[in-house]
Design a protein around this motif. Structure first.
Motif, PDB file in Angstrom:
ATOM      1  N   ALA A  42       0.820  -1.216   0.000  1.00 49.37           N
ATOM      2  CA  ALA A  42       0.000   0.000   0.000  1.00 49.37           C
ATOM      3  C   ALA A  42       0.856   1.270   0.000  1.00 49.37           C
ATOM      4  O   ALA A  42       0.363   2.349  -0.317  1.00 49.37           O
ATOM      5  CB  ALA A  42      -0.928   0.002   1.204  1.00 49.37           C
ATOM      6  N   ASP A  43       2.137   1.145   0.346  1.00 50.81           N
ATOM      7  CA  ASP A  43       3.039   2.296   0.366  1.00 50.81           C
ATOM      8  C   ASP A  43       3.761   2.496  -0.965  1.00 50.81           C
ATOM      9  O   ASP A  43       4.687   3.306  -1.052  1.00 50.81           O
ATOM     10  CB  ASP A  43       4.059   2.145   1.489  1.00 50.81           C
ATOM     11  CG  ASP A  43       3.438   2.296   2.866  1.00 50.81           C
ATOM     12  OD1 ASP A  43       2.408   2.987   2.975  1.00 50.81           O
ATOM     13  OD2 ASP A  43       3.983   1.732   3.833  1.00 50.81           O
ATOM     14  N   ILE A  44       3.356   1.765  -1.988  1.00 49.58           N
ATOM     15  CA  ILE A  44       3.948   1.892  -3.319  1.00 49.58           C
ATOM     16  C   ILE A  44       2.853   2.383  -4.263  1.00 49.58           C
ATOM     17  O   ILE A  44       1.798   1.753  -4.364  1.00 49.58           O
ATOM     18  CB  ILE A  44       4.526   0.545  -3.805  1.00 49.58           C
ATOM     19  CG1 ILE A  44       5.598   0.058  -2.820  1.00 49.58           C
ATOM     20  CG2 ILE A  44       5.087   0.674  -5.217  1.00 49.58           C
ATOM     21  CD1 ILE A  44       6.070  -1.353  -3.062  1.00 49.58           C
ATOM     22  N   ALA A  45       3.115   3.523  -4.903  1.00 51.07           N
ATOM     23  CA  ALA A  45       2.092   4.121  -5.774  1.00 51.07           C
ATOM     24  C   ALA A  45       2.680   4.457  -7.133  1.00 51.07           C
ATOM     25  O   ALA A  45       3.835   4.870  -7.246  1.00 51.07           O
ATOM     26  CB  ALA A  45       1.524   5.382  -5.129  1.00 51.07           C
ATOM     27  N   PHE A  46       1.871   4.287  -8.165  1.00 52.24           N
ATOM     28  CA  PHE A  46       2.205   4.687  -9.523  1.00 52.24           C
ATOM     29  C   PHE A  46       1.606   6.060  -9.759  1.00 52.24           C
ATOM     30  O   PHE A  46       0.575   6.398  -9.179  1.00 52.24           O
ATOM     31  CB  PHE A  46       1.595   3.707 -10.531  1.00 52.24           C
ATOM     32  CG  PHE A  46       2.153   2.324 -10.443  1.00 52.24           C
ATOM     33  CD1 PHE A  46       3.175   1.929 -11.278  1.00 52.24           C
ATOM     34  CD2 PHE A  46       1.657   1.413  -9.524  1.00 52.24           C
ATOM     35  CE1 PHE A  46       3.689   0.648 -11.202  1.00 52.24           C
ATOM     36  CE2 PHE A  46       2.165   0.143  -9.430  1.00 52.24           C
ATOM     37  CZ  PHE A  46       3.186  -0.253 -10.278  1.00 52.24           C
TER      38      PHE A  46
END
Length: 156
Positions: free
Chosen positions: A114-118
């Motif tokens: 959830a702490d990785i975003a595109f």
């Protein structure tokens, strides 16, 4: 009261012997408290820098995985690309593997998916906008708190 009695009553109050010992004891307590605070604050600042380094490394690994995905597409497909579940898993795995290979305050860092975003990056406003439509950067948040990796401990 007579002068003789007054002399015996006032003498202990006017005696300054031992005052330096009391002042020194108070000063040492304050000095030790300030030293302990400096050590703990310094440790927290170093951990914050290490977390930033982990976050940067994981974001670069995620960006590289995303670039490899784009590399296999035609220019027309790149302009209309939407992140798929499989491609998301590839990028997240690359970012998480890089996070796990690094540590902050002596703890290997686990990065939550959830702490990785595109998203996209606007250079003029310097803002990141999360989106799955033709993303270019990958944002990674590395943390040490109750959500991931446990809080940073203090020494004193």
């Amino acid at each position: 009261m007579n002068k003789h009695v007054m002399k015996y009553v006032m003498f202990p109050l006017s005696n300054s012997r031992g005052a330096i010992a009391v002042i020194t004891a108070i000063f040492m307590v304050v000095l030790l408290a300030m030293g302990a605070a400096a050590i703990d604050i310094g440790h927290a600042l170093v951990a914050r820098n290490e977390l930033q380094n982990v976050s940067d490394a994981a974001a670069l690994a995620g960006d590289r995985a995303l670039a490899i995905i784009y590399q296999g597409m035609t220019p027309a497909a790149q302009q209309s690309y939407v992140v798929t579940a499989g491609n998301r898993a590839t990028v997240v795995a690359a970012a998480q593997a890089t996070g796990a290979a690094n540590s902050a305050a002596g703890v290997p860092i686990t990065i939550n998916a959830a702490d990785i975003a595109f998203g996209t990056w606007n250079f003029s406003t310097r803002t990141f906008t999360a989106t799955n439509n033709t993303p270019t950067p990958v944002r990674v948040i590395a943390r040490r708190d109750s959500a991931a990796n446990g809080p940073i401990s203090t020494f004193l």
